[in-house]
Design an enzyme around this catalytic site. Structure first.
Site, PDB file in Angstrom:
ATOM      1  N   HIS A   1      56.931  36.522  44.378  1.00 38.40           N
ATOM      2  CA  HIS A   1      56.262  37.360  43.211  1.00 38.40           C
ATOM      3  C   HIS A   1      57.620  38.233  42.625  1.00 38.40           C
ATOM      4  O   HIS A   1      58.241  38.748  43.130  1.00 38.40           O
ATOM      5  CB  HIS A   1      55.229  38.235  43.861  1.00 38.40           C
ATOM      6  CG  HIS A   1      54.161  37.550  44.583  1.00 38.40           C
ATOM      7  ND1 HIS A   1      54.118  37.076  45.983  1.00 38.40           N
ATOM      8  CD2 HIS A   1      53.041  37.068  44.128  1.00 38.40           C
ATOM      9  CE1 HIS A   1      53.012  36.382  46.078  1.00 38.40           C
ATOM     10  NE2 HIS A   1      52.350  36.349  45.007  1.00 38.40           N
TER      11      HIS A   1
ATOM     12  N   ALA B   1      44.737  34.167  43.882  1.00 42.48           N
ATOM     13  CA  ALA B   1      43.604  35.107  44.031  1.00 42.48           C
ATOM     14  C   ALA B   1      43.731  35.896  42.833  1.00 42.48           C
ATOM     15  O   ALA B   1      44.915  36.462  42.429  1.00 42.48           O
ATOM     16  CB  ALA B   1      43.921  35.860  45.171  1.00 42.48           C
TER      17      ALA B   1
ATOM     18  N   HIS C   1      50.806  35.301  52.915  1.00 41.23           N
ATOM     19  CA  HIS C   1      51.682  34.188  52.376  1.00 41.23           C
ATOM     20  C   HIS C   1      52.349  33.545  53.300  1.00 41.23           C
ATOM     21  O   HIS C   1      53.268  34.347  54.038  1.00 41.23           O
ATOM     22  CB  HIS C   1      52.527  34.758  51.297  1.00 41.23           C
ATOM     23  CG  HIS C   1      51.775  34.939  49.918  1.00 41.23           C
ATOM     24  ND1 HIS C   1      51.768  33.918  48.732  1.00 41.23           N
ATOM     25  CD2 HIS C   1      51.016  35.773  49.454  1.00 41.23           C
ATOM     26  CE1 HIS C   1      51.108  34.366  47.770  1.00 41.23           C
ATOM     27  NE2 HIS C   1      50.318  35.423  48.260  1.00 41.23           N
TER      28      HIS C   1
ATOM     29  N   ASN D   1      37.465  39.502  44.014  1.00 41.12           N
ATOM     30  CA  ASN D   1      37.144  41.103  43.753  1.00 41.12           C
ATOM     31  C   ASN D   1      36.787  41.131  42.338  1.00 41.12           C
ATOM     32  O   ASN D   1      37.315  40.652  41.405  1.00 41.12           O
ATOM     33  CB  ASN D   1      38.046  42.101  44.178  1.00 41.12           C
ATOM     34  CG  ASN D   1      39.436  41.937  43.465  1.00 41.12           C
ATOM     35  OD1 ASN D   1      40.247  41.447  43.870  1.00 41.12           O
ATOM     36  ND2 ASN D   1      39.665  42.596  42.530  1.00 41.12           N
TER      37      ASN D   1
ATOM     38  N   TYR E   1      56.793  41.213  41.809  1.00 42.18           N
ATOM     39  CA  TYR E   1      56.459  42.520  42.337  1.00 42.18           C
ATOM     40  C   TYR E   1      57.284  42.723  43.711  1.00 42.18           C
ATOM     41  O   TYR E   1      57.612  43.708  44.063  1.00 42.18           O
ATOM     42  CB  TYR E   1      55.146  42.968  42.555  1.00 42.18           C
ATOM     43  CG  TYR E   1      54.466  42.036  43.682  1.00 42.18           C
ATOM     44  CD1 TYR E   1      54.390  41.999  44.893  1.00 42.18           C
ATOM     45  CD2 TYR E   1      53.127  41.312  43.038  1.00 42.18           C
ATOM     46  CE1 TYR E   1      53.409  41.205  45.832  1.00 42.18           C
ATOM     47  CE2 TYR E   1      52.564  40.441  43.857  1.00 42.18           C
ATOM     48  CZ  TYR E   1      52.872  40.598  45.383  1.00 42.18           C
ATOM     49  OH  TYR E   1      52.351  39.745  46.138  1.00 42.18           O
ATOM     50  N   GLU E   2      57.884  41.706  44.161  1.00 41.82           N
ATOM     51  CA  GLU E   2      58.784  41.901  45.433  1.00 41.82           C
ATOM     52  C   GLU E   2      60.120  42.125  45.186  1.00 41.82           C
ATOM     53  O   GLU E   2      61.004  42.097  45.947  1.00 41.82           O
ATOM     54  CB  GLU E   2      58.472  40.475  46.121  1.00 41.82           C
ATOM     55  CG  GLU E   2      57.289  40.308  47.046  1.00 41.82           C
ATOM     56  CD  GLU E   2      57.300  38.729  47.287  1.00 41.82           C
ATOM     57  OE1 GLU E   2      57.533  38.638  48.715  1.00 41.82           O
ATOM     58  OE2 GLU E   2      56.769  37.814  46.916  1.00 41.82           O
TER      59      GLU E   2
ATOM     60  N   MET F   1      48.865  38.552  39.821  1.00 43.22           N
ATOM     61  CA  MET F   1      50.310  38.554  39.827  1.00 43.22           C
ATOM     62  C   MET F   1      51.114  37.464  40.082  1.00 43.22           C
ATOM     63  O   MET F   1      52.076  37.664  40.510  1.00 43.22           O
ATOM     64  CB  MET F   1      50.549  39.705  40.762  1.00 43.22           C
ATOM     65  CG  MET F   1      49.694  41.240  40.675  1.00 43.22           C
ATOM     66  SD  MET F   1      50.009  42.263  41.957  1.00 43.22           S
ATOM     67  CE  MET F   1      48.524  43.210  41.662  1.00 43.22           C
ATOM     68  N   SER F   2      50.716  36.385  39.536  1.00 38.04           N
ATOM     69  CA  SER F   2      51.303  35.146  39.780  1.00 38.04           C
ATOM     70  C   SER F   2      50.991  33.947  38.529  1.00 38.04           C
ATOM     71  O   SER F   2      50.454  34.220  37.788  1.00 38.04           O
ATOM     72  CB  SER F   2      51.014  34.406  40.864  1.00 38.04           C
ATOM     73  OG  SER F   2      49.804  34.153  41.099  1.00 38.04           O
TER      74      SER F   2
ATOM     75  N   SER G   1      47.547  33.624  47.524  1.00 34.63           N
ATOM     76  CA  SER G   1      47.160  34.618  48.705  1.00 34.63           C
ATOM     77  C   SER G   1      45.818  33.963  49.491  1.00 34.63           C
ATOM     78  O   SER G   1      44.892  33.838  49.088  1.00 34.63           O
ATOM     79  CB  SER G   1      46.712  35.900  48.128  1.00 34.63           C
ATOM     80  OG  SER G   1      48.046  36.579  47.750  1.00 34.63           O
TER      81      SER G   1
ATOM     82  N   HIS H   1      44.000  44.508  49.693  1.00 38.55           N
ATOM     83  CA  HIS H   1      44.545  43.194  49.762  1.00 38.55           C
ATOM     84  C   HIS H   1      43.864  42.492  50.855  1.00 38.55           C
ATOM     85  O   HIS H   1      43.707  41.234  50.895  1.00 38.55           O
ATOM     86  CB  HIS H   1      46.198  43.404  50.396  1.00 38.55           C
ATOM     87  CG  HIS H   1      46.884  42.232  50.309  1.00 38.55           C
ATOM     88  ND1 HIS H   1      46.693  41.363  49.289  1.00 38.55           N
ATOM     89  CD2 HIS H   1      47.374  41.617  51.422  1.00 38.55           C
ATOM     90  CE1 HIS H   1      47.524  40.008  49.470  1.00 38.55           C
ATOM     91  NE2 HIS H   1      47.907  40.426  50.836  1.00 38.55           N
TER      92      HIS H   1
HETATM   93  N1  HPA Z   1      44.234  42.652  40.206  1.00 37.71           N
HETATM   94  C1  HPA Z   1      45.221  42.088  40.438  1.00 37.71           C
HETATM   95  N2  HPA Z   1      45.722  41.089  41.294  1.00 37.71           N
HETATM   96  C2  HPA Z   1      44.468  40.605  41.926  1.00 37.71           C
HETATM   97  C3  HPA Z   1      43.374  41.221  42.000  1.00 37.71           C
HETATM   98  C4  HPA Z   1      43.162  42.245  40.958  1.00 37.71           C
HETATM   99  O1  HPA Z   1      42.023  42.901  41.068  1.00 37.71           O
HETATM  100  N3  HPA Z   1      42.720  40.626  42.905  1.00 37.71           N
HETATM  101  C5  HPA Z   1      43.463  39.731  43.678  1.00 37.71           C
HETATM  102  N4  HPA Z   1      44.809  39.810  42.946  1.00 37.71           N
END
Ligand code: HPA
Length: 276
Positions: free
Chosen positions: A88, A118, A66, A239, A90-91, A215-216, A35, A251
């Site tokens: 992903h 990320a 993306h 973050n 989640y998609e 998530m990847s 990302s 995001h």
């Molecule tokens: N959690 C999950 N996936 C992420 C995060 C997070 O805090 N930051 C960027 N991708």
């Protein structure tokens, strides 16, 4: 037995389509861009861009930040192919679709896979923008791209004791030192998403030994190791994970931080590719 999404025929169809667009290019290194990290592809010279819509079985990405293309060309004296845009879980994609590009790279003759993502920082000393070299991972998606029939060139029970190649990690540390990029090593955990974690979940992940959450990456590395690719992974801590700081997660912030770090991470990856 039926073949799951991302099976042998899909890999072959995608490989044929990509090969026809590559001309004389024979990539040996693939780079998966997370990302907000898509800018890296601009470093590639004499590039051919292949939009996903021209590759059978590659869905259109649905996530902001993306892209949806492969970019192949020369970088640091090597033939590389970059994947800008991931699939992903989640998609709604099967793990086999998430791993389809990686399997296709292996079929194209790629032997080294560099992955970026990320991630949320679980380790409390990780400031926003920290680059973490992935030392190991935890699969908490409860999905696996190897379920079902064993695909050609893969093992039924691949060893996972070195998911991220120790020699490549040593090289990454050397290049980081040369380029004065500070690099922390840690464990990445992949969850299904798409909701971010709760503070209680982050405390649990911390106790499980995870340093960064995203998530990847993990399902892609599993397929890559089954095909014998050597992997190296980097997380950009965009973050502090949920509950580590009082701020809420979004995001947009994730992408802004990833973009800010793209230059530093790009230079590190370019330096590593030069010395492969
Ligand atoms: N959690 C999950 N996936 C992420 C995060 C997070 O805090 N930051 C960027 N991708």
């Amino acid at each position: 037995m039926s073949e799951g999404a991302g099976g042998q025929e899909m890999v072959e169809a995608a490989t044929t389509a990509i090969t026809s667009r590559l001309g004389s290019r024979r990539p040996s290194v693939a780079v998966v861009l997370g990302s907000g990290l898509g800018f890296f592809a601009q470093r590639i010279q004499d590039a051919v861009t292949i939009p996903y819509r021209e590759i059978p079985g590659f869905p259109e990405p649905t996530v902001i930040g993306h892209g949806g293309e492969l970019v192949a060309g020369r970088l640091a004296g090597k033939e590389v192919i970059a994947q800008s845009g991931r699939f992903h879980l989640y998609e709604g994609h099967d793990a086999g679709i998430a791993a389809l590009p990686v399997r296709t790279f292996a079929a194209l003759g790629v032997s080294t896979l560099l992955l970026t993502n990320a991630a949320g920082g679980i380790r409390r000393t990780f400031a926003q923008g920290t680059v973490m070299l992935i030392a190991d991972h935890i699969n908490l998606t409860f999905r696996n791209p190897l379920l079902g029939r064993v695909l050609t060139g893969e093992e039924r029970f691949p060893d996972m004791s070195d998911p991220y190649d120790p020699r490549l990690r040593a090289l990454a540390r050397e290049v980081a030192l040369d380029r004065r990029v500070s690099l922390n090593e840690g464990v990445y955990v992949q969850l299904l998403g798409p909701s971010y974690e709760t503070p209680a979940e982050i405390r649990m992940l911390e106790r499980l030994g995870a340093d960064a959450v995203g998530m990847s990456t993990v399902v892609e590395v599993i397929a890559a190791r089954a095909r014998g690719l050597q992997c190296l992974g980097f997380s950009v801590v965009t973050n502090p994970a949920s509950g580590i700081s009082p701020n809420k997660l979004n995001h947009t912030e994730v992408m802004e931080t990833a973009r800010r770090v793209t230059g530093e991470l790009g230079s590190l990856i370019e330096g590593i590719i030069r010395r492969l």
